[in-house]
Scaffold this motif. Structure first.
Motif, PDB file in Angstrom:
ATOM      1  N   ASP B   1       0.769  -1.090   0.126  1.00  0.00           N
ATOM      2  CA  ASP B   1       0.002  -0.044   0.112  1.00  0.00           C
ATOM      3  C   ASP B   1       0.764   1.270  -0.179  1.00  0.00           C
ATOM      4  N   VAL B   2       0.503   2.273  -0.809  1.00  0.00           N
ATOM      5  CA  VAL B   2       1.094   3.431  -0.803  1.00  0.00           C
ATOM      6  C   VAL B   2       0.835   4.252   0.570  1.00  0.00           C
ATOM      7  N   LYS B   3       1.978   4.647   1.137  1.00  0.00           N
ATOM      8  CA  LYS B   3       1.611   5.624   2.253  1.00  0.00           C
ATOM      9  C   LYS B   3       2.081   6.806   2.121  1.00  0.00           C
ATOM     10  N   VAL B   4       1.324   7.890   2.623  1.00  0.00           N
ATOM     11  CA  VAL B   4       2.058   9.216   2.525  1.00  0.00           C
ATOM     12  C   VAL B   4       1.880   9.636   3.932  1.00  0.00           C
ATOM     13  N   THR B   5       2.833  10.173   4.357  1.00  0.00           N
ATOM     14  CA  THR B   5       2.667  10.763   5.963  1.00  0.00           C
ATOM     15  C   THR B   5       2.923  12.133   5.946  1.00  0.00           C
ATOM     16  N   GLN B   6       2.313  12.705   6.970  1.00  0.00           N
ATOM     17  CA  GLN B   6       2.589  14.128   7.179  1.00  0.00           C
ATOM     18  C   GLN B   6       3.023  14.465   8.517  1.00  0.00           C
ATOM     19  N   SER B   7       4.245  15.219   8.723  1.00  0.00           N
ATOM     20  CA  SER B   7       4.847  15.514  10.028  1.00  0.00           C
ATOM     21  C   SER B   7       3.917  15.724  11.256  1.00  0.00           C
ATOM     22  N   SER B   8       2.904  16.440  11.146  1.00  0.00           N
ATOM     23  CA  SER B   8       1.967  16.809  12.258  1.00  0.00           C
ATOM     24  C   SER B   8       0.666  16.714  12.039  1.00  0.00           C
ATOM     25  N   GLN B  25       6.533  10.310   1.120  1.00  0.00           N
ATOM     26  CA  GLN B  25       5.875   9.074   0.349  1.00  0.00           C
ATOM     27  C   GLN B  25       6.769   7.946   0.340  1.00  0.00           C
ATOM     28  N   ASP B  26       6.409   6.792   0.086  1.00  0.00           N
ATOM     29  CA  ASP B  26       7.132   5.625   0.342  1.00  0.00           C
ATOM     30  C   ASP B  26       6.991   4.867  -1.025  1.00  0.00           C
ATOM     31  N   MET B  27       6.388   5.362  -2.052  1.00  0.00           N
ATOM     32  CA  MET B  27       6.178   4.597  -3.114  1.00  0.00           C
ATOM     33  C   MET B  27       7.021   4.848  -4.559  1.00  0.00           C
ATOM     34  N   ASP B  28       8.014   5.879  -3.931  1.00  0.00           N
ATOM     35  CA  ASP B  28       8.777   6.196  -5.492  1.00  0.00           C
ATOM     36  C   ASP B  28       7.959   6.825  -6.458  1.00  0.00           C
ATOM     37  N   HIS B  29       7.028   7.593  -5.933  1.00  0.00           N
ATOM     38  CA  HIS B  29       6.051   8.529  -7.011  1.00  0.00           C
ATOM     39  C   HIS B  29       6.709   9.742  -7.195  1.00  0.00           C
ATOM     40  N   GLU B  30       6.798  10.129  -8.527  1.00  0.00           N
ATOM     41  CA  GLU B  30       7.227  11.326  -9.189  1.00  0.00           C
ATOM     42  C   GLU B  30       6.676  12.382  -8.731  1.00  0.00           C
ATOM     43  N   ASN B  31       5.248  12.473  -8.740  1.00  0.00           N
ATOM     44  CA  ASN B  31       4.594  13.572  -8.417  1.00  0.00           C
ATOM     45  C   ASN B  31       4.262  13.683  -7.041  1.00  0.00           C
ATOM     46  N   MET B  32       4.325  15.043  -6.504  1.00  0.00           N
ATOM     47  CA  MET B  32       3.688  15.467  -5.202  1.00  0.00           C
ATOM     48  C   MET B  32       3.218  16.786  -5.123  1.00  0.00           C
ATOM     49  N   PHE B  33       2.219  16.848  -4.263  1.00  0.00           N
ATOM     50  CA  PHE B  33       1.269  17.745  -4.121  1.00  0.00           C
ATOM     51  C   PHE B  33       1.153  18.495  -2.818  1.00  0.00           C
TER      52      PHE B  33
END
Lengths: 112, 119
Positions: B1-8, B25-33
């Motif tokens: 599963d893709v995991k996107v974590t935010q610091s707070s 993010q832990d899935m080697d994704h190119e794009n971030m928003f």
């Protein structure tokens, strides 16, 4: 032209009823239309998506209806359940662009 | 599963402070928003990045800057926080164009959000 207009802003439906959320767009270059579902305290997550070469896509109780000529698409939730209570966002993107354009969101409440 | 974590999950800052919001993010994704979410206004794009050190302004970049020094990490910076920046901030990532199918390439995975209050 880049906007996606979503309605209604909020919706209350009785358990077992049909929830319908509508979206309209102007940019005919859009070619991917996802719906995202967001529960309180969580980020949005992809629920279902459609390409404009089909008029309807169904996944379980969730159906997207797409009307290319009217530039409208809608989400239907059949047999709505309290667990469906969430905020729903429609969105659109075109090939070549790398960012989604989101609608304003609909807060859905299913009364038991 | 893709995991996107935010610091707070929750942050309270004073007007004029410099604020850093981190996203990984832990899935080697190119794009971030980076988006902000406000009632009745939906999700509004602040900035996005399609590669390391690359960034593009979104719909509401004023008062914000971003940094992407590593592929997995995308930071949102409020140079001088103001009360009108009180909001929910959401980070997302997507695979980006390439060999994957269109739907897979552009599906966005969101973090849980950071609720920022500026007093």
């Amino acid at each position: 032209q880049q906007q996606v207009k979503q309605s209604p802003q909020s919706l209350i439906v009785q358990k077992g009823g049909i929830s319908i959320i509508n979206c309209a767009y102007e940019n005919t270059a859009f070619d991917y239309f996802p719906w995202y579902q967001q529960f309180p305290g969580k980020g949005p997550a992809l629920l279902i998506a459609i390409r404009p070469d089909v008029s309807e896509k169904k996944e379980g109780r969730f159906t997207i209806s797409f009307n290319k000529s009217a530039k409208q698409f809608s989400l239907h939730i059949m047999d709505s359940q309290p667990g469906d209570s969430a905020t729903y966002f429609c969105a659109a993107i075109n090939q070549g662009a790398q960012k989604l354009v989101f609608g304003q969101g609909t807060r859905l409440t299913i009364n038991p | 599963d893709v995991k996107v974590t935010q610091s707070s999950r929750y942050l309270v800052k004073r007007t004029g402070e410099k604020v850093f919001l981190e996203c990984v993010q832990d899935m080697d994704h190119e794009n971030m928003f980076w988006y902000r979410q406000d009632p009745g206004l939906g999700l509004r794009l602040i900035y996005f990045s399609y590669d390391v050190k690359m960034k593009e302004k979104g719909d509401i970049p004023e008062g914000y800057s971003v940094s992407r020094e590593k592929k997995e990490r995308f930071s949102l910076i409020l140079e001088s926080a103001s009360t009108n920046q009180t909001s929910m901030y959401l980070c997302a990532s997507s695979l980006g164009p390439g060999l994957a199918g269109f739907l897979l390439a552009y599906e966005q995975y969101f973090g849980p959000g950071t609720r920022l209050t500026v007093t």
